[in-house]
Design a protein around this motif. Sequence first.
Motif, PDB file in Angstrom:
ATOM      1  N   GLU A   1       0.828  -1.209   0.000  1.00  0.00           N
ATOM      2  CA  GLU A   1       0.000   0.000   0.000  1.00  0.00           C
ATOM      3  C   GLU A   1       0.864   1.262   0.000  1.00  0.00           C
ATOM      4  O   GLU A   1       0.525   2.260  -0.643  1.00  0.00           O
ATOM      5  N   VAL A   2       1.990   1.214   0.724  1.00  0.00           N
ATOM      6  CA  VAL A   2       2.914   2.356   0.707  1.00  0.00           C
ATOM      7  C   VAL A   2       3.499   2.531  -0.688  1.00  0.00           C
ATOM      8  O   VAL A   2       3.555   3.646  -1.229  1.00  0.00           O
ATOM      9  N   MET A   3       3.930   1.428  -1.288  1.00  0.00           N
ATOM     10  CA  MET A   3       4.500   1.504  -2.635  1.00  0.00           C
ATOM     11  C   MET A   3       3.471   2.006  -3.635  1.00  0.00           C
ATOM     12  O   MET A   3       3.756   2.875  -4.465  1.00  0.00           O
ATOM     13  N   ARG A   4       2.250   1.469  -3.542  1.00  0.00           N
ATOM     14  CA  ARG A   4       1.200   1.856  -4.478  1.00  0.00           C
ATOM     15  C   ARG A   4       0.908   3.350  -4.396  1.00  0.00           C
ATOM     16  O   ARG A   4       0.721   4.015  -5.416  1.00  0.00           O
ATOM     17  N   ALA A   5       0.903   3.881  -3.177  1.00  0.00           N
ATOM     18  CA  ALA A   5       0.630   5.315  -3.000  1.00  0.00           C
ATOM     19  C   ALA A   5       1.761   6.182  -3.545  1.00  0.00           C
ATOM     20  O   ALA A   5       1.557   7.377  -3.804  1.00  0.00           O
ATOM     21  N   SER A   6       2.945   5.586  -3.728  1.00  0.00           N
ATOM     22  CA  SER A   6       4.097   6.372  -4.182  1.00  0.00           C
ATOM     23  C   SER A   6       4.232   6.402  -5.701  1.00  0.00           C
ATOM     24  O   SER A   6       5.092   7.125  -6.222  1.00  0.00           O
ATOM     25  N   ILE A   7       3.415   5.626  -6.416  1.00  0.00           N
ATOM     26  CA  ILE A   7       3.582   5.498  -7.869  1.00  0.00           C
ATOM     27  C   ILE A   7       3.296   6.815  -8.581  1.00  0.00           C
ATOM     28  O   ILE A   7       2.268   7.463  -8.357  1.00  0.00           O
ATOM     29  N   THR A   8       4.216   7.218  -9.431  1.00  0.00           N
ATOM     30  CA  THR A   8       4.043   8.359 -10.331  1.00  0.00           C
ATOM     31  C   THR A   8       4.398   7.889 -11.741  1.00  0.00           C
ATOM     32  O   THR A   8       5.000   6.818 -11.908  1.00  0.00           O
ATOM     33  N   PRO A   9       4.068   8.659 -12.763  1.00  0.00           N
ATOM     34  CA  PRO A   9       4.442   8.249 -14.131  1.00  0.00           C
ATOM     35  C   PRO A   9       5.946   8.024 -14.284  1.00  0.00           C
ATOM     36  O   PRO A   9       6.370   7.196 -15.097  1.00  0.00           O
ATOM     37  N   GLU A  10       6.754   8.744 -13.514  1.00  0.00           N
ATOM     38  CA  GLU A  10       8.204   8.637 -13.644  1.00  0.00           C
ATOM     39  C   GLU A  10       8.792   7.494 -12.818  1.00  0.00           C
ATOM     40  O   GLU A  10       9.984   7.173 -12.945  1.00  0.00           O
ATOM     41  N   SER A  11       7.999   6.859 -11.969  1.00  0.00           N
ATOM     42  CA  SER A  11       8.514   5.780 -11.123  1.00  0.00           C
ATOM     43  C   SER A  11       9.066   4.646 -11.978  1.00  0.00           C
ATOM     44  O   SER A  11       8.429   4.219 -12.945  1.00  0.00           O
TER      45      SER A  11
ATOM     46  N   GLN B   1      14.120  -3.363 -13.717  1.00  0.00           N
ATOM     47  CA  GLN B   1      15.134  -2.529 -14.348  1.00  0.00           C
ATOM     48  C   GLN B   1      14.676  -1.062 -14.280  1.00  0.00           C
ATOM     49  O   GLN B   1      14.012  -0.676 -13.326  1.00  0.00           O
ATOM     50  N   ARG B   2      15.038  -0.283 -15.286  1.00  0.00           N
ATOM     51  CA  ARG B   2      14.755   1.157 -15.215  1.00  0.00           C
ATOM     52  C   ARG B   2      13.587   1.595 -16.102  1.00  0.00           C
ATOM     53  O   ARG B   2      13.449   2.770 -16.424  1.00  0.00           O
ATOM     54  N   TYR B   3      12.728   0.634 -16.485  1.00  0.00           N
ATOM     55  CA  TYR B   3      11.537   1.005 -17.239  1.00  0.00           C
ATOM     56  C   TYR B   3      10.605   1.800 -16.330  1.00  0.00           C
ATOM     57  O   TYR B   3      10.420   1.471 -15.152  1.00  0.00           O
ATOM     58  N   ALA B   4       9.993   2.836 -16.878  1.00  0.00           N
ATOM     59  CA  ALA B   4       9.132   3.711 -16.088  1.00  0.00           C
ATOM     60  C   ALA B   4       7.668   3.335 -16.255  1.00  0.00           C
ATOM     61  O   ALA B   4       7.253   2.810 -17.302  1.00  0.00           O
ATOM     62  N   VAL B   5       6.895   3.610 -15.236  1.00  0.00           N
ATOM     63  CA  VAL B   5       5.468   3.309 -15.222  1.00  0.00           C
ATOM     64  C   VAL B   5       4.761   3.918 -16.428  1.00  0.00           C
ATOM     65  O   VAL B   5       3.837   3.320 -17.003  1.00  0.00           O
ATOM     66  N   GLN B   6       5.186   5.106 -16.850  1.00  0.00           N
ATOM     67  CA  GLN B   6       4.501   5.812 -17.940  1.00  0.00           C
ATOM     68  C   GLN B   6       4.648   5.116 -19.295  1.00  0.00           C
ATOM     69  O   GLN B   6       3.967   5.458 -20.261  1.00  0.00           O
ATOM     70  N   GLN B   7       5.485   4.083 -19.372  1.00  0.00           N
ATOM     71  CA  GLN B   7       5.695   3.401 -20.642  1.00  0.00           C
ATOM     72  C   GLN B   7       4.591   2.397 -20.956  1.00  0.00           C
ATOM     73  O   GLN B   7       4.524   1.874 -22.072  1.00  0.00           O
ATOM     74  N   SER B   8       3.711   2.107 -19.998  1.00  0.00           N
ATOM     75  CA  SER B   8       2.604   1.177 -20.221  1.00  0.00           C
ATOM     76  C   SER B   8       1.553   1.390 -19.144  1.00  0.00           C
ATOM     77  O   SER B   8       1.886   1.803 -18.026  1.00  0.00           O
ATOM     78  N   PRO B   9       0.289   1.097 -19.448  1.00  0.00           N
ATOM     79  CA  PRO B   9      -0.741   1.213 -18.411  1.00  0.00           C
ATOM     80  C   PRO B   9      -0.795   0.022 -17.450  1.00  0.00           C
ATOM     81  O   PRO B   9      -1.628   0.001 -16.547  1.00  0.00           O
TER      82      PRO B   9
END
Length: 367
Positions: free
Chosen positions: A157-167, A208-216
């Motif tokens: 839940e802590v991790m989920r709340a921290s997600i941004t497009p750049e994560s 690795q270093r793939y960012a959240v914004q690269q896919s839904p």
Amino acid sequence: MSKTTPLRRENLLSILRREELDAMLVTGESNVKYLTGFTGDSSYLLIGAGVCVVISDSRYTTQLAEECPGLDVFIRKTSEKISDSVAKVAKKAKIGRLGFEGHLMSCDLRDALGTALDKVEFRSIGGKIESELRAIKDGDEVAETIEAVRLAERGFEVMRASITPESTELALSWELERAIRMFGGKGMAFAPIVGVGDRAALPHYSPQRYAVQQSPLLLVDWGAQTYRGYRSDITRTLMTGTPTKKMEEVYNVVLEAQLKAIAAIKPGAKCADIDTIAREHIAQAGYAKYFGHGLGHGIGLDIHEQPRFSPNSIDVLQPGMIVTVEPGIYLPNKFGVRIEDDVLVTSNGHEVLTTIPKDFESMLCGA
């Protein structure tokens, strides 16, 4: 040391009597921990009708006294090989037939012991502790596993709340571990899998270093470890952006397969049959070739324990077993979906220990 640890040793002695062995040398780290409560390493347990000795070294003298009160301890000299220490203890106990963990002991150690104990008959009974004892959890172990599940859920839940497009995948895996340790966990149960988009189609992917914004789509497979060493194992597939219709379709196929399999969990059920329930549902939806691993496995001191859900498993469920149920569909170069929960087999059915919602709507969390 757990109050049930002496009973675990008594249960092992019953196995040794059945196998007509005088004693057993336990070398597997998790098995030594299970039978003694000792959380260190590089230590063995020699146990039999007239002997019960932990063989260790001076680094652990104080720790053994604290964690294993009442147990005999042999502290080997710095210049002495552990095989020589085992030989000394075994000779003093006048052991004639000695069981050992053939699936864990190295050939070098077996050869050294054979030379030092040339009058002893050795017999491999590897896997007995795992399959006949550790597969069925006692009350203390169930409580520890539930704690591991709760630690993992709070960290998620802590991790989920921290997600941004750049994560990035790496940053989110670090956040998971930080949160679990912050809440009192020893650490991760295993190296977490955090995969964005097509990376989620790799069942054992390393972040690795793939960012959240690269896919839904973001797959997270993680677990926590308690200070006594028990582990949890959970997977959720989040939709951090606007999912495609295909993603929603596949997600719901996996969810339905998992729910059907969990519903069939009860004492006496064959693990191969449970696996078939999920596998056939996925096949009927047209995705048979995209589900290539077993449905799940036991958890405890190790992240993969008995029993196993797979097409060729011969395991049968018994009360006290704790298993994962984790069907998945992996579409190469597109995306993957896996949903995993930890489930306790009860006397009349099952109890799902994981509480994180998993319906498709609950997985929507636009970053």
